[in-house]
Design an enzyme around this catalytic site. Structure first.
Site, PDB file in Angstrom:
ATOM      1  N   HIS A 112       0.858  -1.194   0.000  1.00 53.76           N
ATOM      2  CA  HIS A 112       0.000   0.000   0.000  1.00 53.76           C
ATOM      3  C   HIS A 112       0.893   1.243   0.000  1.00 53.76           C
ATOM      4  O   HIS A 112       1.775   1.386   0.842  1.00 53.76           O
ATOM      5  CB  HIS A 112      -0.936   0.007   1.207  1.00 53.76           C
ATOM      6  CG  HIS A 112      -1.952   1.107   1.105  1.00 53.76           C
ATOM      7  ND1 HIS A 112      -3.156   0.948   0.446  1.00 53.76           N
ATOM      8  CD2 HIS A 112      -1.907   2.394   1.511  1.00 53.76           C
ATOM      9  CE1 HIS A 112      -3.815   2.098   0.472  1.00 53.76           C
ATOM     10  NE2 HIS A 112      -3.077   2.989   1.113  1.00 53.76           N
ATOM     11  N   ALA A 113       0.660   2.150  -0.945  1.00 51.20           N
ATOM     12  CA  ALA A 113       1.554   3.303  -1.127  1.00 51.20           C
ATOM     13  C   ALA A 113       1.556   4.205   0.100  1.00 51.20           C
ATOM     14  O   ALA A 113       0.521   4.449   0.713  1.00 51.20           O
ATOM     15  CB  ALA A 113       1.119   4.103  -2.353  1.00 51.20           C
ATOM     16  N   HIS A 140      -0.099  12.024  -5.727  1.00 55.11           N
ATOM     17  CA  HIS A 140      -0.683  12.064  -4.382  1.00 55.11           C
ATOM     18  C   HIS A 140       0.420  11.943  -3.324  1.00 55.11           C
ATOM     19  O   HIS A 140       0.507  12.748  -2.390  1.00 55.11           O
ATOM     20  CB  HIS A 140      -1.699  10.926  -4.231  1.00 55.11           C
ATOM     21  CG  HIS A 140      -2.228  10.760  -2.844  1.00 55.11           C
ATOM     22  ND1 HIS A 140      -3.402  11.357  -2.423  1.00 55.11           N
ATOM     23  CD2 HIS A 140      -1.730  10.115  -1.763  1.00 55.11           C
ATOM     24  CE1 HIS A 140      -3.600  11.060  -1.140  1.00 55.11           C
ATOM     25  NE2 HIS A 140      -2.598  10.305  -0.711  1.00 55.11           N
ATOM     26  N   GLU A 141       1.257  10.946  -3.476  1.00 56.89           N
ATOM     27  CA  GLU A 141       2.302  10.694  -2.472  1.00 56.89           C
ATOM     28  C   GLU A 141       3.323  11.823  -2.443  1.00 56.89           C
ATOM     29  O   GLU A 141       3.778  12.238  -1.372  1.00 56.89           O
ATOM     30  CB  GLU A 141       3.004   9.357  -2.745  1.00 56.89           C
ATOM     31  CG  GLU A 141       2.095   8.131  -2.671  1.00 56.89           C
ATOM     32  CD  GLU A 141       1.373   7.990  -1.343  1.00 56.89           C
ATOM     33  OE1 GLU A 141       1.877   8.499  -0.327  1.00 56.89           O
ATOM     34  OE2 GLU A 141       0.283   7.393  -1.327  1.00 56.89           O
ATOM     35  N   HIS A 196       2.450  14.617  -0.268  1.00 51.99           N
ATOM     36  CA  HIS A 196       2.837  14.427   1.139  1.00 51.99           C
ATOM     37  C   HIS A 196       4.300  14.815   1.339  1.00 51.99           C
ATOM     38  O   HIS A 196       4.649  15.524   2.274  1.00 51.99           O
ATOM     39  CB  HIS A 196       2.692  12.954   1.539  1.00 51.99           C
ATOM     40  CG  HIS A 196       1.279  12.461   1.634  1.00 51.99           C
ATOM     41  ND1 HIS A 196       0.321  13.095   2.382  1.00 51.99           N
ATOM     42  CD2 HIS A 196       0.664  11.371   1.110  1.00 51.99           C
ATOM     43  CE1 HIS A 196      -0.815  12.414   2.300  1.00 51.99           C
ATOM     44  NE2 HIS A 196      -0.631  11.371   1.535  1.00 51.99           N
ATOM     45  N   GLU A 242      -3.726  14.931   2.677  1.00 53.43           N
ATOM     46  CA  GLU A 242      -4.177  14.047   1.605  1.00 53.43           C
ATOM     47  C   GLU A 242      -4.551  14.798   0.337  1.00 53.43           C
ATOM     48  O   GLU A 242      -4.615  14.217  -0.742  1.00 53.43           O
ATOM     49  CB  GLU A 242      -5.367  13.211   2.084  1.00 53.43           C
ATOM     50  CG  GLU A 242      -5.065  12.323   3.289  1.00 53.43           C
ATOM     51  CD  GLU A 242      -3.927  11.342   3.035  1.00 53.43           C
ATOM     52  OE1 GLU A 242      -3.671  11.011   1.868  1.00 53.43           O
ATOM     53  OE2 GLU A 242      -3.269  10.934   4.017  1.00 53.43           O
ATOM     54  N   HIS A 295      -6.222   0.463   5.899  1.00 54.02           N
ATOM     55  CA  HIS A 295      -6.260   1.474   6.955  1.00 54.02           C
ATOM     56  C   HIS A 295      -6.838   0.973   8.268  1.00 54.02           C
ATOM     57  O   HIS A 295      -6.640   1.615   9.298  1.00 54.02           O
ATOM     58  CB  HIS A 295      -7.029   2.707   6.465  1.00 54.02           C
ATOM     59  CG  HIS A 295      -6.419   3.300   5.217  1.00 54.02           C
ATOM     60  ND1 HIS A 295      -6.505   2.683   3.991  1.00 54.02           N
ATOM     61  CD2 HIS A 295      -5.689   4.420   5.024  1.00 54.02           C
ATOM     62  CE1 HIS A 295      -5.860   3.402   3.084  1.00 54.02           C
ATOM     63  NE2 HIS A 295      -5.360   4.467   3.682  1.00 54.02           N
ATOM     64  N   TYR A 297      -9.552  11.273   3.933  1.00 57.18           N
ATOM     65  CA  TYR A 297      -9.680  11.113   2.483  1.00 57.18           C
ATOM     66  C   TYR A 297     -11.002  11.684   1.975  1.00 57.18           C
ATOM     67  O   TYR A 297     -11.084  12.140   0.842  1.00 57.18           O
ATOM     68  CB  TYR A 297      -9.552   9.640   2.084  1.00 57.18           C
ATOM     69  CG  TYR A 297      -8.241   9.031   2.512  1.00 57.18           C
ATOM     70  CD1 TYR A 297      -7.050   9.399   1.897  1.00 57.18           C
ATOM     71  CD2 TYR A 297      -8.180   8.103   3.552  1.00 57.18           C
ATOM     72  CE1 TYR A 297      -5.832   8.840   2.295  1.00 57.18           C
ATOM     73  CE2 TYR A 297      -6.975   7.541   3.954  1.00 57.18           C
ATOM     74  CZ  TYR A 297      -5.807   7.915   3.326  1.00 57.18           C
ATOM     75  OH  TYR A 297      -4.607   7.373   3.722  1.00 57.18           O
TER      76      TYR A 297
HETATM   77  O1  X8Z Z   1      -4.246   5.349   1.225  1.00 55.96           O
HETATM   78  C1  X8Z Z   1      -4.237   6.139   0.314  1.00 55.96           C
HETATM   79  C2  X8Z Z   1      -2.906   6.666  -0.241  1.00 55.96           C
HETATM   80  C3  X8Z Z   1      -1.874   6.752   0.818  1.00 55.96           C
HETATM   81  S1  X8Z Z   1      -2.185   7.988   1.989  1.00 55.96           S
HETATM   82  C4  X8Z Z   1      -2.424   5.752  -1.336  1.00 55.96           C
HETATM   83  N1  X8Z Z   1      -5.394   6.518  -0.265  1.00 55.96           N
HETATM   84  C5  X8Z Z   1      -6.686   6.016   0.180  1.00 55.96           C
HETATM   85  C6  X8Z Z   1      -6.850   4.545  -0.112  1.00 55.96           C
HETATM   86  O2  X8Z Z   1      -6.081   4.008  -0.912  1.00 55.96           O
HETATM   87  O3  X8Z Z   1      -7.761   3.920   0.439  1.00 55.96           O
HETATM   88  C7  X8Z Z   1      -5.537   7.479  -1.366  1.00 55.96           C
HETATM   89  C8  X8Z Z   1      -6.991   7.445  -1.722  1.00 55.96           C
HETATM   90  C9  X8Z Z   1      -7.705   6.824  -0.567  1.00 55.96           C
HETATM   91 ZN    ZN Z   2      -2.079   9.900   1.238  1.00 51.17          ZN
END
Ligand code: X8Z
Ligand code: ZN
Length: 611
Positions: free
Chosen positions: A352-353, A382-383, A386, A410, A510, A520
């Site tokens: 997960h990024a 997106h990254e 940050h 975010e 998460h 988000y």
């Molecule tokens: O978790 C993330 C990023 C890292 S902060 C990749 N996002 C959420 C997800 O993947 O559930 C970005 C969009 C929503």
């Molecule tokens: Zn993020």
């Protein structure tokens, strides 16, 4: 990993408070009332100590996330425990300054200290260690999660998060999709007892700090009361809900056409395995099922990137160049040597990024298993948002080294990604011809499948967790409550019956990683507000979805001004610096998608709506 990683790290930070040794000061405290100077000295020393422990914890977390073994898990848990112990100890010691009239930055820091971790530890050292172990175990277990299908097109392969995302994006056969969907949810049931215990301990930590429960602590981080924050989310959701319903109505009708009313109930929730995504949170992968007129070039970047033979490094360079075009300094050399861009073949990593800030100075990193596709191109932006935020606020004191609120962190990279317009793609040589404005519907639909479809998902995760933390949802009802909420907000349903031997929340990063999620939802709304503010500031008057701030130093300076503030001031001031507005407001998002909404309303005439 602070800052976005702060997402996770703050988590960790928040998680890690630990060391003992507060008896002496307690005695002292009872002898004389504290002075302002004492409070100032206290917070200064607290920040120095936390900074040191946060760095050690980030280093251990990085190694764990990029090399998951029992040993790295133990090392990360230990460093996290130290950090959590310090936070707990300091937050309790800070109580003696609470009733005092203090200089505003000191008072703000004392408040932020208590909010600095997403799972505060109880004071009992054994319980603290247990909490730290549980949290690293949960994240590691998610990182190792994979499904190895026995039959079908993926038989013989083992699919981790990245491969699973790709498989569900490309597959259109409902039986295969169902197998993938169920298979992904088989590694999470063992998390259930651990998560239950994790909730008990983190709640205990939050209560000892004076919060009603962990959810109340999370909701206290928005410069307003927790009740006001809940109401604020509801207000924003009501602003965008009609747009979501219009999209849901149209998408469902197209899925009925594709799969038939046996598979997709024309009046009911959409089965969650048919939306091109493991969690039904982003629907862009069913774009080609939707018959949108004028789907010109530049809508889906995947074929363009592959044709240009783009690689992982090249994709990150595109992202960096966008920021430098705005006047930001290039990323430090160590970013390029220490980041992880590709999934290693020989070990488990958390794919997960995430964007990390290891030393709260220069050592920022990206951890991502990059695939050459549209979604990853946007995620890179997106990254990097940050990382550039982290670099911009690095001169602030430790407790102000964060975004104005977590939605801001975010939203920054996503705001930049909104500037990936056809005109921009042409400028950087990725698109030969800019499509006419007739293709706007295609662009807007693609954008809506990513951002509008996401909105209720952005709410639902924490609607579930807040109820779990408050005790309203008991462990015996975890999965039922999860699906009730997903259906209520998103209008999607599990494609097969689920029971309490499943633990479907654990199959979303998460939850095991304990990253709060309403950030988000806020970001989905804020990014359009940021974009509108920046485009207005540079005198742009055309349609918002065709505005790109690429190369505009004036826009860059405005953005930088907000990023440099970090968390030093309440978020409405940061929002004001960028947009001239002090309230979060979804009208920018509604303006952006207005032409699509009009078209959807025409298409939806006579169609069943709702579920
Ligand atoms: O978790 C993330 C990023 C890292 S902060 C990749 N996002 C959420 C997800 O993947 O559930 C970005 C969009 C929503
Ligand atoms: Zn993020």
């Amino acid at each position: 990993m602070r800052a976005q990683r702060i997402a996770v790290l703050v988590l960790a930070l928040a998680i890690v408070f630990g060391g003992p040794t507060w008896g002496a000061e307690k005695n002292q405290a009872s002898h004389h009332p504290p002075t302002v100077q004492e409070a100032e000295r206290f917070i200064e020393q607290a920040e120095a100590r936390l900074n040191k422990l946060a760095i050690a914890s980030s280093q251990a977390d990085w190694v764990q996330a990029t090399y998951i073994t029992n040993d790295t898990e133990a090392l990360a848990a230990s460093a996290r425990g130290e950090f959590l112990g310090a936070v707990t100890e300091l937050a309790h010691r800070a109580k003696r300054f609470e009733a005092m009239k203090l200089p505003p930055p000191v008072a703000r820091k004392l408040k932020l200290l208590k909010l600095s971790v997403s799972a505060p530890a109880p004071q009992d050292p054994k319980e603290r260690a247990e909490l730290a172990q549980l949290s690293t175990w949960l994240e590691g277990t998610y990182g190792k999660g994979k499904y190895c299908p026995q039959s079908g097109p993926f038989a013989g392969k083992c699919l981790g998060q990245s491969e699973m995302e790709e498989a569900m994006a490309r597959t259109k056969d409902p039986a295969t999709l169902l197998d993938l969907w169920e298979g992904w949810r088989r590694f999470s049931p063992p998390m259930r007892p651990k998560y239950t215990r994790f909730v008990e301990l983190a709640n205990k930590g939050a209560r000892e700090m004076g919060f009603a429960d962990l959810g109340t602590l999370w909701r206290s981080n928005y410069d307003m009361t927790p009740q006001e924050y809940s109401a604020e989310l509801d207000r924003l959701w009501q602003q965008v809900r009609p747009l979501y319903i219009a999209l849901h109505t149209y998408v469902r009708s197209q899925l009925v056409k594709k799969y038939g009313p046996q598979v997709v109930p024309p009046n009911g929730p959409i089965p969650a395995h048919l939306l091109g995504n493991i969690w039904a949170q982003d629907w862009t992968n069913i774009y080609d099922l939707l018959d949108v007129p004028g789907s010109g070039g530049g809508v889906d970047l995947t074929p363009i990137l592959r044709e240009k033979k783009a690689n992982d490094l090249g994709m990150v360079r595109y992202g960096e160049r966008f920021f430098t075009s705005l006047g930001f300094d290039p990323l430090p050399e160590t970013f390029w040597t220490r980041s992880l861009f590709l999934k290693p073949r020989d070990r488990d990593v958390v794919c997960h990024a995430s964007a990390w800030d290891i030393d709260n100075q220069q050592d920022v990193r990206l951890k991502m298993c990059i695939q050459i596709r549209d979604e990853d191109f946007r995620t890179i932006h997106h990254e990097l948002g940050h990382n550039f935020y982290q670099l911009a606020y690095r001169h602030r004191p430790f407790l102000f080294q964060d975004s104005a609120n977590d939605g801001f962190h975010e939203a920054v990279g996503d705001t930049i990604a909104l500037s990936i317009t056809p005109e921009y793609l042409q400028k950087i040589g990725l698109l030969r011809q800019v499509p006419s404005t007739e293709s706007n519907l295609g662009l807007l639909m693609h954008g809506a499948l990513e951002k509008v479809a996401f909105l209720p998902f952005g709410l639902v995760i924490d609607q579930w967790r807040w109820r779990v933390f408050s005790g309203e949802v008991k462990p015996a009802d975890y999965n039922r409550a999860w699906w009730d909420l997903r259906t209520k907000y998103q209008g999607v349903a599990a494609p097969v019956a689920r029971t309490e031997s499943d633990f479907d929340p654990g199959a979303k990063f998460h939850v095991p990683a304990n990253v709060p999620y309403t950030r988000y939802f806020l970001a989905a709304i804020l990014q359009f507000q940021f974009q509108r503010g920046l485009c207005r500031a540079i005198g742009y008057t055309g349609p918002l979805h065709r505005c790109s701030i690429y190369g505009n130093q004036e826009a860059g300076a405005r953005l930088k001004k907000m990023l440099e503030m970090g968390k030093s001031r309440p978020w409405p001031e940061a929002l004001d610096a960028l947009t001239g507005e002090r309230q979060m407001d979804a009208t920018a998002m509604l303006d952006y998608f207005a032409p699509l909404k009009k078209w959807l309303d025409e298409q939806n005439q006579g169609k069943p709506t709702g579920w």
